[in-house]
Design a protein around this motif. Structure first.
Motif, PDB file in Angstrom:
ATOM      1  N   ASP A   3       0.876  -1.168   0.000  1.00 60.74           N
ATOM      2  CA  ASP A   3       0.000   0.000   0.000  1.00 60.74           C
ATOM      3  C   ASP A   3       0.916   1.222   0.000  1.00 60.74           C
ATOM      4  O   ASP A   3       1.616   1.484   0.970  1.00 60.74           O
ATOM      5  CB  ASP A   3      -0.877  -0.028   1.263  1.00 60.74           C
ATOM      6  CG  ASP A   3      -1.904   1.100   1.270  1.00 60.74           C
ATOM      7  OD1 ASP A   3      -1.676   2.114   0.575  1.00 60.74           O
ATOM      8  OD2 ASP A   3      -2.927   0.965   1.974  1.00 60.74           O
TER       9      ASP A   3
ATOM     10  N   PHE B 231      -3.518   4.286   5.098  1.00 58.36           N
ATOM     11  CA  PHE B 231      -3.348   2.846   5.320  1.00 58.36           C
ATOM     12  C   PHE B 231      -4.086   2.414   6.585  1.00 58.36           C
ATOM     13  O   PHE B 231      -4.826   1.434   6.582  1.00 58.36           O
ATOM     14  CB  PHE B 231      -1.849   2.533   5.435  1.00 58.36           C
ATOM     15  CG  PHE B 231      -1.524   1.125   5.849  1.00 58.36           C
ATOM     16  CD1 PHE B 231      -1.574   0.081   4.932  1.00 58.36           C
ATOM     17  CD2 PHE B 231      -1.150   0.841   7.158  1.00 58.36           C
ATOM     18  CE1 PHE B 231      -1.263  -1.216   5.317  1.00 58.36           C
ATOM     19  CE2 PHE B 231      -0.835  -0.449   7.550  1.00 58.36           C
ATOM     20  CZ  PHE B 231      -0.891  -1.484   6.619  1.00 58.36           C
TER      21      PHE B 231
ATOM     22  N   THR C 137      -7.254  -0.819   4.405  1.00 58.21           N
ATOM     23  CA  THR C 137      -6.409  -1.271   3.313  1.00 58.21           C
ATOM     24  C   THR C 137      -6.817  -2.680   2.886  1.00 58.21           C
ATOM     25  O   THR C 137      -7.700  -3.284   3.499  1.00 58.21           O
ATOM     26  CB  THR C 137      -4.918  -1.222   3.739  1.00 58.21           C
ATOM     27  OG1 THR C 137      -4.095  -1.469   2.598  1.00 58.21           O
ATOM     28  CG2 THR C 137      -4.606  -2.245   4.816  1.00 58.21           C
TER      29      THR C 137
ATOM     30  N   ASN D 129       2.358  -1.390   4.501  1.00 60.17           N
ATOM     31  CA  ASN D 129       2.419   0.034   4.174  1.00 60.17           C
ATOM     32  C   ASN D 129       3.866   0.458   3.894  1.00 60.17           C
ATOM     33  O   ASN D 129       4.705   0.490   4.778  1.00 60.17           O
ATOM     34  CB  ASN D 129       1.843   0.849   5.332  1.00 60.17           C
ATOM     35  CG  ASN D 129       1.666   2.318   4.988  1.00 60.17           C
ATOM     36  OD1 ASN D 129       1.644   3.167   5.855  1.00 60.17           O
ATOM     37  ND2 ASN D 129       1.530   2.641   3.709  1.00 60.17           N
TER      38      ASN D 129
ATOM     39  N   MET E 239      -7.747   1.156  -3.973  1.00 62.29           N
ATOM     40  CA  MET E 239      -8.825   1.111  -2.974  1.00 62.29           C
ATOM     41  C   MET E 239     -10.165   1.462  -3.599  1.00 62.29           C
ATOM     42  O   MET E 239     -11.203   0.921  -3.206  1.00 62.29           O
ATOM     43  CB  MET E 239      -8.534   2.079  -1.819  1.00 62.29           C
ATOM     44  CG  MET E 239      -7.486   1.604  -0.830  1.00 62.29           C
ATOM     45  SD  MET E 239      -7.611  -0.146  -0.370  1.00 62.29           S
ATOM     46  CE  MET E 239      -9.080  -0.157   0.640  1.00 62.29           C
TER      47      MET E 239
END
Lengths: 313, 212
Positions: free
Chosen positions: B105, B112, B116, B122, B195
């Motif tokens: 991510d 995050f 997520t 992350n 996302m």
């Protein structure tokens, strides 16, 4: 009324003139003073130069100059290093690595040998882990977070967990070399190569009189601490130290007999090594350093031939 | 007798129907959800079963200003594969679960933390900028070996990067920086939907902030 008022005023007339003249005089004196004597910040520099010119004895001049240089060099050097570390990008670092001339002196920092040793031992799993080094740099903490979350997913314990900075690179190198089972000679060559490029900075007491990194003392400290961690004895203070460069003088006064010890710095000596020799523990270097502040401006600035007072502890 | 049989059959059918009703929103025709174990942690990726559910809040917006929120091309770089949702799940199953890859991510930690894709790590895009003096440590953690001027990526992890969606530049930017650092394009892939599309499909979301 008018008379009474003007009476005290009359003698003031010349007074003001005198003050004005005096004021100009003081200003002139200050101006001259400024020209002859430079501002405070420049004093040590000028004094060192003056001292160099005035000293007739070449031996004294050299040592004085050295101390002066060290005092002068310390502050600006540290600032320059801090700025360098902050502003340097990885790309610049890479370029520097490729073509960087060897440094005159090993880079030192405020870290002490115990912390370095503890860091190495905890990385090797021989001691309770210490808390991660604090850093004001948000990029440092962000990188550290990412490193630990990558480790959490991959489960790879050999992956780095803390970003490498000049301050902890020494630790990282030693841990890697010890994990690989490298010899003392290899570690010595490795650390000195990295130090000459300025990739690592070391505790001051590990700098020898020639400006190398004293890996013997570093490894001795790691071994001693590892033994203590494993339930072994703390090193004892040796009873009697004899050898080249060691001098013992017994001074008798009416009331007591005092023993004074001196040691003449030999090639390859670091303050840590001397403390290890006399006290069995490099961490006790401060006793020697404090007793010799007159001739030793910093623990990393030993010189071959320097005669140090070794106090009893 | 016949009536009993018919009743039993009807009963069975109604059970089957109710069971099917519980999994009416599936990943694919033959698969309701994916259960994956990543380094001892089990994650489940399924879809929201409420068929009336709609996206609300930030991800319901249609018209963010461009620049900076411009529509991104399909490819994030030469040789970098662009994936869809099923391939993301397959990546988690075949690469992440085996320790051969990680799902990244690229957004900043606050995004995050808010939600997520399950199993994602992350790695904020800013960490991969050349300006980060500690970037070499990230490269080593991703499996690069050797010295920074000649990193060997042959044993490095496969990376799948995503951010907020097709209008987000953070993962394409991270990919550009990885490529510039020498990371092989064949080891990088890009989930362009991000996302935005993940939420649009009602797929499972992990909220690291809520889990502490």
């Amino acid at each position: 009324m008018t008379l009474a008022y003007s009476a005290p005023n009359t003698p003031r007339q010349p007074n003001i003139l005198v003050r004005v003249v005096l004021g100009f005089f003081v200003f002139a004196v200050l101006l001259c003073g400024y020209i002859v004597l430079p501002p405070v910040a420049e004093w040590p520099q000028r004094m060192a130069v003056a001292r160099q010119a005035l000293q007739p004895d070449p031996e004294v001049t050299r040592s004085d100059l050295f101390a002066g240089e060290a005092l002068l060099a310390d502050a600006p050097l540290v600032t320059a290093q801090a700025v360098e570390v902050e502003a340097r990008t990885t790309a610049q670092l890479l370029a520097e690595l490729a073509a960087r001339p060897a440094l005159d002196r090993v880079r030192t920092d405020e870290s002490n040998l115990q912390d370095t040793t503890a860091g190495v031992l905890s990385a090797l799993g021989l001691q309770e882990p210490q808390s991660a080094p604090a850093s004001d740099d948000p990029m440092f903490s962000m990188t550290a977070n990412v490193l630990s979350s990558i480790r959490a997913v991959t489960g790879d314990d050999s992956a780095p967990s803390v970003p490498v900075t000049p301050e902890n690179a020494l630790q990282a190198l030693v841990v890697a070399a010890l994990r690989e089972g490298q010899s003392d000679a290899y570690i010595d060559a490795l650390l000195n190569e990295a130090a000459s490029r300025g990739d690592i900075s070391v505790p001051r007491i590990l700098v020898t009189a020639e400006g190398r990194v004293d890996t013997t003392v570093l490894l001795a400290s790691i071994v001693a601490e590892a033994q203590i961690a494993a339930g072994g004895q703390a090193p004892l203070v040796p009873e009697l130290v004899e050898g080249p460069g060691v001098e013992v003088r017994v001074v008798q006064t009416a009331t007591e007999t005092a023993q004074h010890r001196f040691y003449t710095v030999a090639p390859g000596d670091s303050l840590g090594a001397i403390a290890l020799m006399f006290y069995g523990n490099s961490a006790r270097y401060d006793a020697i350093f404090n007793a010799n502040r007159m001739i030793l401006s910093s623990p990393d600035l030993l010189r071959v031939g320097q005669r140090l007072v070794i106090p009893q502890i | 007798m016949l009536r009993d049989v018919v009743a039993a059959v009807l009963l069975c059918l109604s059970f089957a129907a109710s069971a099917a009703h519980a999994q009416e929103v599936r990943l694919t025709e033959d698969r309701a959800e994916a259960v994956i174990t990543i380094n001892g942690q089990q994650i489940t990726i399924g879809r929201i079963q409420d068929q009336a559910n709609q996206i609300t809040g930030e991800f319901a917006r249609t018209s963010r200003p461009c620049p900076p929120f411009c529509i991104h091309p399909m490819s994030a770089g030469e040789g970098v594969a662009t994936l869809g949702e099923l391939e993301v799940i397959a990546f988690l199953e075949t690469k992440v679960a085996t320790g051969e890859g990680i799902l990244i991510d690229s957004r900043l930690p606050v995004f995050f933390q808010a939600g997520t894709i399950p199993g994602a790590v992350n790695v904020p895009f800013s960490i991969l900028e050349a300006e980060n003096p500690y970037r070499n440590d990230i490269m080593r953690a991703l499996g690069a070996t050797g010295t920074p001027d000649a990193f060997d990526f042959s044993g490095a992890l496969d990376l799948l990067l995503f951010c907020n969606g097709p209008w987000c530049d953070q993962s394409p930017r991270a990919i550009r920086n990885l490529l510039a650092a020498g990371y092989p394009a064949a080891k990088i892939s890009y989930y362009r939907g991000g996302m935005q599309d993940w939420l649009l499909m009602g797929l499972s979301v992990q909220t690291p902030a809520a889990e502490g």
